[in-house]
Motif scaffolding. Structure first.
Motif, PDB file in Angstrom:
ATOM      1  N   ARG A 173       1.002  13.599   0.178  1.00 46.15           N
ATOM      2  CA  ARG A 173       0.522  14.889   0.432  1.00 46.15           C
ATOM      3  C   ARG A 173       1.360  15.867  -0.026  1.00 46.15           C
ATOM      4  O   ARG A 173       2.557  15.903  -0.186  1.00 46.15           O
ATOM      5  CB  ARG A 173       0.577  15.032   1.808  1.00 46.15           C
ATOM      6  N   ARG A 209       1.383   5.199   2.462  1.00 50.47           N
ATOM      7  CA  ARG A 209       1.669   6.683   2.275  1.00 50.47           C
ATOM      8  C   ARG A 209       3.113   6.979   2.267  1.00 50.47           C
ATOM      9  O   ARG A 209       3.974   6.263   2.929  1.00 50.47           O
ATOM     10  CB  ARG A 209       0.939   7.528   3.271  1.00 50.47           C
ATOM     11  N   ASN A 248      -7.987  -1.546  -1.823  1.00 53.60           N
ATOM     12  CA  ASN A 248      -7.030  -0.396  -1.092  1.00 53.60           C
ATOM     13  C   ASN A 248      -7.846  -0.195   0.205  1.00 53.60           C
ATOM     14  O   ASN A 248      -7.226   0.702   0.979  1.00 53.60           O
ATOM     15  CB  ASN A 248      -7.012   0.674  -1.942  1.00 53.60           C
ATOM     16  N   GLU A 254       2.141  18.143   4.633  1.00 53.78           N
ATOM     17  CA  GLU A 254       3.019  17.046   5.231  1.00 53.78           C
ATOM     18  C   GLU A 254       3.085  16.979   6.669  1.00 53.78           C
ATOM     19  O   GLU A 254       3.484  17.941   7.457  1.00 53.78           O
ATOM     20  CB  GLU A 254       4.368  17.099   4.449  1.00 53.78           C
ATOM     21  N   ASN A 263       6.869  13.200  -0.304  1.00 51.97           N
ATOM     22  CA  ASN A 263       6.906  13.544  -1.845  1.00 51.97           C
ATOM     23  C   ASN A 263       8.577  13.266  -2.283  1.00 51.97           C
ATOM     24  O   ASN A 263       9.089  14.526  -2.750  1.00 51.97           O
ATOM     25  CB  ASN A 263       6.387  14.598  -2.231  1.00 51.97           C
ATOM     26  N   HIS A 303       3.798   3.915   6.286  1.00 53.39           N
ATOM     27  CA  HIS A 303       4.281   5.104   6.056  1.00 53.39           C
ATOM     28  C   HIS A 303       5.823   5.050   5.794  1.00 53.39           C
ATOM     29  O   HIS A 303       6.483   4.764   6.732  1.00 53.39           O
ATOM     30  CB  HIS A 303       3.926   6.178   7.260  1.00 53.39           C
ATOM     31  N   TYR A 348      -3.521   0.773   4.053  1.00 51.58           N
ATOM     32  CA  TYR A 348      -3.001   2.155   3.610  1.00 51.58           C
ATOM     33  C   TYR A 348      -1.692   2.297   3.548  1.00 51.58           C
ATOM     34  O   TYR A 348      -0.684   1.924   4.237  1.00 51.58           O
ATOM     35  CB  TYR A 348      -3.515   2.799   4.891  1.00 51.58           C
ATOM     36  N   LEU A 390      -2.712   2.135  -4.137  1.00 53.12           N
ATOM     37  CA  LEU A 390      -2.842   3.385  -4.292  1.00 53.12           C
ATOM     38  C   LEU A 390      -1.622   3.958  -3.187  1.00 53.12           C
ATOM     39  O   LEU A 390      -1.673   3.567  -2.009  1.00 53.12           O
ATOM     40  CB  LEU A 390      -3.942   3.919  -3.734  1.00 53.12           C
ATOM     41  N   ARG A 417      -0.460   7.134  -1.353  1.00 53.44           N
ATOM     42  CA  ARG A 417      -0.785   8.341  -1.031  1.00 53.44           C
ATOM     43  C   ARG A 417       0.416   9.261  -0.834  1.00 53.44           C
ATOM     44  O   ARG A 417       1.285   8.909  -0.014  1.00 53.44           O
ATOM     45  CB  ARG A 417      -1.683   8.395   0.265  1.00 53.44           C
TER      46      ARG A 417
END
Length: 509
Positions: A231, A196, A190, A236, A199, A371, A194, A227, A229
């Motif tokens: 927040r 992300r 990882n 956020e 939610n 992202h 990255y 992973l 990610r």
């Protein structure tokens, strides 16, 4: 003029409150996507989404080496976030049957065990061949208690969206692994990527699909597990966080009211054609349903091949609604304050990571950062950087930031004394780095990098990292919490002042 309750205004802007601490910020905001065939400058939109154009990707000048990629991508196709126009004569389905793929799942679970002389134990979740699995099939239950296999929840990523986001990830692989040889063929840890998401189920599932397309299981090193990610809501920054920034909320409400005042008269001529589809109500930005909701439902239908009344296809209908809604949601990003509070934290994170990569080189991982976010993030970013096309971002549309390092001419071998000094970080020649921004498959030359010396000579789309960071610094609040703090003594006066200020920015139709 301002006779709405606080809760009504929040509903007006953000839609129904959901369980997630900030979900209400997003759902109603996501009122649009690209139409089939819609696009600017040769940008192709296929059934509601923007495929990543690998073949049309413009390679950088030979003296530039790609060092890091930041991608902000909107999730895939979803169902509407509300039930609208389900009654005759529109007859757009209330129940959307496009969710079969993710209805069966397996998950590793903890098993309760009891050992002699001890209480009930709950060991950590197991993995591997011996792991115990929970198997389940998820269904939507309707008000009457009935269920239907394959039915989607409101605002849920559909099978169409899962396919388009998987294809987006697969195209990332074709571009950055196969074509540019920038990323490794097999992902080992990882530290190399990255990942992300906000939610929200649709962004999380989109990121899973993108990741699987970029690095399918056959391209995972042994024991590698990606992973993802996420927040907490208060932290956020992948959209303008009005839940945590009350000052931003006041400003956005002001712009919503100002947009309605400026654009509702322009929408009036549409009443003769469209009111019959919305219960006889007028088409207005603050109507029932809101104009953004109409756009949301029609374009979600387009993305899934659901038939909509032909009146929506006529010239001067959806394009007018879209322009009005875009002003309602994004005109605020023409002001420095909304830019600072809405996109400043995100851009600050981005610039810091790029600077770390420029300074530390290969010692600073990762090479790609993905992202999974929302249309409001993409439009906010593009507007803040002055490259917005005034169109609602399509599904899987993306804003990409690429960091390049300029090769320096071969120098004479360093002396022993220079080598010693370099060990202490002295007498190092500065390395030039450049940032290229791409939005929906197009390079975007940043206006604040237009001056000589702020971009690569002859290539204005390559902004110097120094110039980019200089502008981001201007957009970064010194104390975001303090700037966001807003204790209202007279809420009506606050809203009137915000609307008056917004009216100076809102463009008249």
């Amino acid at each position: 003029m301002f006779n709405l309750s606080v809760s009504s205004i929040l509903q007006l802007l953000y839609g129904t409150l959901l369980v997630q601490t900030y979900a209400h910020i997003i759902d109603k905001a996501e009122s649009g996507m690209g139409l089939i065939g819609h696009g600017d400058g040769g940008n192709v939109v296929a059934r509601g989404h923007v495929p990543l154009d690998v073949e049309g990707y413009p390679t950088a000048p030979p003296e530039l080496e790609l060092r890091q990629v930041h991608i902000y991508v909107r999730h895939g196709e979803r169902t509407p976030v509300g039930v609208r126009m389900a009654d005759p004569p529109a007859n757009i389905p209330e129940h959307w049957m496009f969710c079969n793929t993710a209805r069966q799942f397996r998950a590793a679970v903890s098993s309760a065990t009891a050992e002699e002389g001890q209480g009930l134990l709950f060991p950590a979740v197991q993995t591997g061949p011996a792991a115990e699995e929970l198997r389940a099939r998820r269904v939507v239950e309707r008000r009457d208690g009935s269920t239907a296999v394959g039915e989607c929840l409101l605002g849920e990523l559909t099978d169409v969206g899962r396919e388009s986001t998987y294809n987006f990830g697969s195209s990332l692989r074709k571009l950055y692994v196969d074509k540019l040889k920038f990323l490794p063929d097999v992902v080992n840890s990882n530290d190399e990527l990255y990942l992300r998401s906000t939610n929200m189920p649709r962004t999380i599932e989109s990121l899973q699909q993108i990741t699987h397309g970029l690095y399918p299981m056959t391209k995972h090193a042994k024991d590698f597990v990606p992973l993802l990610r996420i927040r907490n809501g208060k932290d956020e920054n992948l959209f303008g966080n009005t839940m945590a920034c009350k000052r931003l909320e006041v400003l956005q409400i002001g712009f919503a009211h100002a947009a309605a005042a400026a654009w509702n008269t322009t929408l009036e001529p549409l009443d003769k054609k469209l009111s019959k589809f919305i219960g006889g109500n007028p088409v207005r930005l603050d109507g029932k349903p809101r104009a953004s909701g109409i756009l949301d439902t029609v374009r979600a239908a387009d993305a899934h091949g659901v038939k909509v009344p032909s009146e929506f296809r006529e010239a001067g209908v959806l394009d007018v609604i879209e322009r009005a809604v875009v002003h309602e949601w994004f005109a605020g990003y023409r002001t420095e304050e909304v830019r600072r509070l809405g996109m400043g934290p995100l851009l600050s994170d981005l610039a810091q990571k790029m600077q770390a990569k420029a300074e530390k080189g290969d010692a600073e991982a990762p090479k790609i950062l993905i992202h999974s976010t929302h249309d409001t993030c993409l439009a906010g970013l593009a507007n803040t950087l002055d490259v917005f096309d005034e169109r609602w971002p399509a599904f899987t549309a993306a804003v990409t930031f690429e960091l390049f390092k300029k090769h320096t001419p071969t120098a004479q071998p360093a002396s022993s004394w220079q080598n010693v000094l370099s060990m202490f970080g002295r007498h190092r020649e500065p390395t030039e780095h450049y940032v290229r921004v791409r939005y929906q498959n197009q390079d975007k030359a940043l206006p604040f990098c237009a001056e000589e010396g702020k971009h690569l000579p002859g290539s204005p789309e390559f902004c110097t990292l120094a110039a980019f960071r200089e502008r981001v610094k201007e957009l970064t609040p010194v104390n975001w919490e303090a700037e966001c703090a807003h204790t209202s003594v007279n809420k009506q006066k606050d809203r009137e002042e915000a609307q008056a200020a917004a009216a100076l920015v809102i463009a008249k139709p």
